[in-house]
Design a protein around this motif. Structure first.
Motif, PDB file in Angstrom:
ATOM      1  N   UNK A  62      34.279 -75.917  54.774  1.00 29.97           N
ATOM      2  CA  UNK A  62      35.349 -75.219  54.275  1.00 29.97           C
ATOM      3  C   UNK A  62      35.831 -74.274  55.251  1.00 29.97           C
TER       4      UNK A  62
ATOM      5  N   UNK B 251      38.406 -76.635  56.839  1.00 27.61           N
ATOM      6  CA  UNK B 251      39.689 -76.575  56.061  1.00 27.61           C
ATOM      7  C   UNK B 251      40.537 -75.603  56.107  1.00 27.61           C
ATOM      8  N   UNK B 252      40.173 -74.350  56.358  1.00 30.24           N
ATOM      9  CA  UNK B 252      40.912 -73.108  56.608  1.00 30.24           C
ATOM     10  C   UNK B 252      41.567 -73.185  57.864  1.00 30.24           C
TER      11      UNK B 252
ATOM     12  N   UNK C 280      44.354 -80.807  54.783  1.00 29.39           N
ATOM     13  CA  UNK C 280      43.364 -79.788  53.898  1.00 29.39           C
ATOM     14  C   UNK C 280      42.785 -80.496  52.816  1.00 29.39           C
ATOM     15  N   UNK C 281      43.591 -81.550  52.399  1.00 26.52           N
ATOM     16  CA  UNK C 281      42.944 -82.275  51.275  1.00 26.52           C
ATOM     17  C   UNK C 281      42.279 -83.514  51.544  1.00 26.52           C
TER      18      UNK C 281
ATOM     19  N   UNK D 162      34.515 -83.767  52.132  1.00 25.39           N
ATOM     20  CA  UNK D 162      33.280 -82.905  51.630  1.00 25.39           C
ATOM     21  C   UNK D 162      32.757 -83.449  50.397  1.00 25.39           C
TER      22      UNK D 162
ATOM     23  N   UNK E 295      38.810 -81.787  51.981  1.00 25.33           N
ATOM     24  CA  UNK E 295      38.242 -81.511  50.801  1.00 25.33           C
ATOM     25  C   UNK E 295      37.803 -82.783  50.249  1.00 25.33           C
TER      26      UNK E 295
END
Ligand SMILES: Nc1ncnc2c1ncn2[C@@H]1O[C@H](COP(=O)(O)OP(=O)(O)O)[C@@H](O)[C@H]1O
Ligand SMILES: [Mg+2]
Lengths: 133, 307
Positions: free
Chosen positions: B71, B74-75, B45-46, B52, B49
């Motif tokens: 986003x 990421x989820x 997830x990092x 992005x 991010x």
């Protein structure tokens, strides 16, 4: 009294409401998108457990500010059957869903502090906190 | 600069190089970054991010929807991030377990150590190769003040750690047998009671116990369901099974064991083994008793006794 607000968990859609509440508060506190996702995932797991195992309960979100440190606190509370063996459920790989969800150990890892109180036959209360860095 | 910032910088450089000119060199950088991320516990997830943020910086006019899609991604990756952390912690636990088992195996090795008696009348050898780290086989020699030599060989049905723990118990039960109780049938009867009393009902032990008296050259023995050994008769140059009947240890506490006797002549040989030998897989399947005999004969012919 510090800010606190609460969602009742009765059906599956309430899990979404709890997530939404958590995300809003996390955003207000200034958590980044990664931490927002971590917090909402933890909320999801706890709310889902209430829905699945306790039937109903509540998830409250609290803003914390202690010694200049702000944080977000999740309180998941129910009067369900409780958890017999807490140590066991906190072990990796124990979940009944076969490790597909985060489960309680996963939720614990996503947060900074994690605390379970559970009395068989009376209910379960889980308090988890994430601090803003 | 802390690790995270450093990683972000590296990611930014590699990504912008790649976007400028899609070459393999930049992709190789990507692979190296992947290793570093794992090394420094940076979760999926990092990375999304980070990706992005980089895109926003490199292409400020990128459509909002494209950015929003990250986003969502990421989820979706959250679950993988959790699975990754779980994997890390399980790996750590596995490493710890491995170390503990290594220590346990060493402890067991010391516990089960037996000295091979050294007397003029006999030549004795023994070997045990554990199938796994912890050994479920066991052999033991005792020599009493009358120069009689006792030999016990046991095998726990079931391998691994529980079997190994069980063996240590047998060893202690043997050590605490009174001096005068070294008759094979009474040894097995005592051990049978210990096993029946102390061991999980699903666990059984086979055991052979023999006692050689150099004064009358008599080998007496009894067996609790153990793999039969072999007897080599030097006079005729033939092998025969060292058959003995008896129930496994731990089945019934009232089991009585029959004792057999054999006169041992000069040049004869007694071979005892565990089913680890017969169960041992070779390229063409299991070694059978008969084939084992063939190999044994070959060895005996090649290496004549020294007397
Ligand atoms: N609120 C709760 N009330 C009662 N039991 C619970 C509760 N939360 C979790 N449990 C018990 O703990 C176990 C582990 O939960 P969890 O780690 O979320 O994994 P999973 O839900 O996939 O089984 C559940 O199977 C359930 O038996
Ligand atoms: Mg669950």
């Amino acid at each position: 009294m510090e800010f606190q607000s609460c969602v009742k968990i009765i059906n599956e859609w309430d899990i979404v409401a709890a997530r939404q509440l958590g995300r809003n508060v996390a955003k207000e506190l200034g958590f980044g998108t990664v931490d927002q996702a971590r917090i909402t995932t933890a909320i999801s797991e706890l709310a889902r457990n209430i829905y699945l195992y306790a039937g109903q309960g509540s998830v409250s979100i609290e803003k914390l500010n202690i010694n200049g440190k702000s944080g977000l606190k999740i309180i998941a509370d129910d009067q369900g059957p409780g958890i017999e063996d807490i140590r066991r459920v906190m072990e990796d790989g124990y979940t009944t869903s076969g490790g597909l969800g985060a489960g309680l150990p996963g939720a614990k890892r996503l947060m900074d502090d994690f605390d379970i109180e559970s009395i068989p036959g009376e209910g379960t209360k889980i308090i988890a906190t994430k601090w803003l860095r | 600069m802390d690790i995270r910032e450093n990683m972000e910088k590296k990611y930014h450089e590699a990504l912008s190089t790649y976007l400028k000119d899609q070459n393999e060199q930049a992709l190789y950088q990507g692979q190296k970054i992947s290793r570093l991320h794992i090394k420094y516990n940076i979760s999926p997830e990092e990375i999304i991010s980070m990706h992005k943020n980089n895109l926003m910086e490199l292409y400020p006019e990128l459509p909002g929807k494209v950015l929003d899609s990250f986003d969502f991604l990421l989820e979706v990756m959250m679950g993988y991030g959790i699975a990754y952390r779980e994997h890390q912690s399980l790996r750590h636990q596995q490493q710890e377990l491995k170390t503990e088992i290594e220590i346990a195996a060493n402890v067991q090795h010391t516990l089960l150590e037996t000295e091979i008696p050294d007397i003029k009348a006999l030549e004795i050898g023994a070997i045990s190769v554990p199938a796994r780290q912890m050994n479920g086989d066991y052999y033991h020699f005792v020599q009493d003040e009358n120069e009689r030599i006792g030999v016990g060989i046991a095998d726990v049905i079931g391998k691994g750690i529980p079997a190994a723990l069980c063996m240590s118990m047998i060893k202690y039960a043997m050590d605490s047998l009174p001096e005068h109780r070294h008759e094979p049938n009474s040894v097995l009867e005592s051990l049978n009671r210990v096993v029946e009393h102390n061991v999980d009902p699903s666990m059984f032990i086979t055991m052979f116990y023999g006692l050689y008296d150099p004064h009358d050259r008599l080998f007496s023995y009894a067996s609790a369901g153990h793999e039969p050994g072999f007897y080599y008769d030097a006079a005729t140059g033939t092998f025969s099974d060292l058959d003995a009947k008896g129930l496994l240890l731990g089945v019934d506490k009232k089991t009585r064991y029959r004792q057999y006797e054999k006169k041992v002549n000069r040049g004869d040989m007694i071979i005892l083994l565990s089913d680890g030998v017969t169960e041992c897989r070779t390229n063409d399947g299991f070694i059978e008793g008969k084939r084992l005999l063939v190999s044994l004969k070959r060895i005996c012919i090649c290496k004549p006794r020294k007397w």
